[in-house]
Scaffold this motif. Sequence first.
Motif, PDB file in Angstrom:
ATOM      1  N   GLU A 284      -2.182  59.815  25.278  1.00 40.86           N
ATOM      2  CA  GLU A 284      -1.855  59.669  23.855  1.00 40.86           C
ATOM      3  C   GLU A 284      -3.015  60.005  22.930  1.00 40.86           C
ATOM      4  N   ASP A 285      -4.252  59.724  23.345  1.00 38.66           N
ATOM      5  CA  ASP A 285      -5.366  59.974  22.437  1.00 38.66           C
ATOM      6  C   ASP A 285      -5.927  61.393  22.548  1.00 38.66           C
ATOM      7  N   ASN A 286      -5.246  62.283  23.269  1.00 36.46           N
ATOM      8  CA  ASN A 286      -5.630  63.694  23.315  1.00 36.46           C
ATOM      9  C   ASN A 286      -4.999  64.380  22.101  1.00 36.46           C
ATOM     10  N   THR A 287      -5.650  64.232  20.952  1.00 36.19           N
ATOM     11  CA  THR A 287      -5.067  64.680  19.689  1.00 36.19           C
ATOM     12  C   THR A 287      -4.758  66.171  19.647  1.00 36.19           C
ATOM     13  N   PRO A 288      -5.655  67.063  20.091  1.00 40.59           N
ATOM     14  CA  PRO A 288      -5.316  68.497  20.034  1.00 40.59           C
ATOM     15  C   PRO A 288      -4.069  68.844  20.844  1.00 40.59           C
TER      16      PRO A 288
END
Length: 316
Positions: A284-288
Motif C-alpha cells: 500500500e505504501d508504494n505510492t508510485p
Amino acid sequence: MVSGLSARDIGHRVVVRHRLPGGQLTDVLGVLQSIDSATLVVRHADSTLHPIRWEDVAAAKPIPPLPLRPVDVEQLFLTTALGRPAVETSYVGQWLLRASSGWTGRANSLLPAGDPGMSLSDALKHAEDFYAERGLPALALVRLNSPEANQLQEHGWKDARPWQADVLVMHTSLDLVNGAPEYEVTVTPQPDAAWYETAFDGPVPAPAPAVMEGAPHAAFASVSLDRRVVAVGRGSMTGHWLGMDAVRVDPQYRRRGLATAVLQGLTRWAGPLGGRRSYLEVVEDNTPAMTTYTNLGYAEAYRYRYLAGPGHQPES
C-alpha cells in the motif's frame, strides 16, 4: 462523416455502427485506438483491432467506461496462488502448503483456504511441522478480516511483518489496460539473462527461476532502450485471469511510463488467449506503483498479511 468522435476520445470506450461490404449494418464496441481523416480503429476487449473506413460509418459515439464487475474474492485468492506456483507444494485437506527455499513470502507460506480436513489445531500443527522440516518459519498468507485470519490469530499466530504496510490485491478488466504501449514491448515465453538482470537488483536468488517460470502459461515482457533492457514484467494466465508481477524499471529510466507499457504489453498478449480480467499485488505504501495501477483502472479486491506461527519472532 457521421460521428461524434474526435482525437480526444482515443483511449475511451466507443460504439461504432458501420456498413459491411454486403451493405448490412453492424456495431463494434470497444476502445478507440486511433483516428485520422480516412479511418478509425476500435480495439475490442480481446485486443482484436477493427479498422473502419469513415465512408462506412453510419453513427459513432463515446460511451461510459464499463464498470468493474464484482470480484469473487475467494476465487481470486486461490487464483493468485496458481499464477505463481511454489517449487514445492503439499496439501492439508484443501489448505495449500508452499515452500521455495525461503525466497518470497508468497512461495513459502500456508494458504488457508477451504476445509483442512481435520481439526484446526491438527492442521496448524501439520503446517508447523512442514516448515520446520525445511528450516523455514511457519507463515500463513491470510486475507485481512477473513474467518481464517481470525481463527489463526485465536490459535496464537501473530503478524509476521508488523512494520510492513498491507499488501493490496487489485483487479481490473483487460479493456482498461490493453492500450497501445508508448514503447515497443517484447513478450516471450521464457526470460533470458537480460530479463533477470533487470528484474533483480543484485544476484538472482537460486529459487527464483523455478518460481518465476513454474506457471503452466506464463510470459515475460521487456522494454529495451539505449541497447539494453530497462523494464520488465511477468504475466501468467489462470482461466480468464491475467496475473502480473515482477514489474521493475531500471532506476535511471523511471517516471517515463515504462511500467505502464510493460503492463499494456502483457495485457495485449493475454487478450487473444481468452484473458478478460487482470490482477496484481502492491504494498500500500508504494505510492508510485499505486498511482500507475490506479490510473490504469485497477481497484482493490482485498488485502492480505502474513501471520507467523507461535514461537516465531516477527521479521525485522
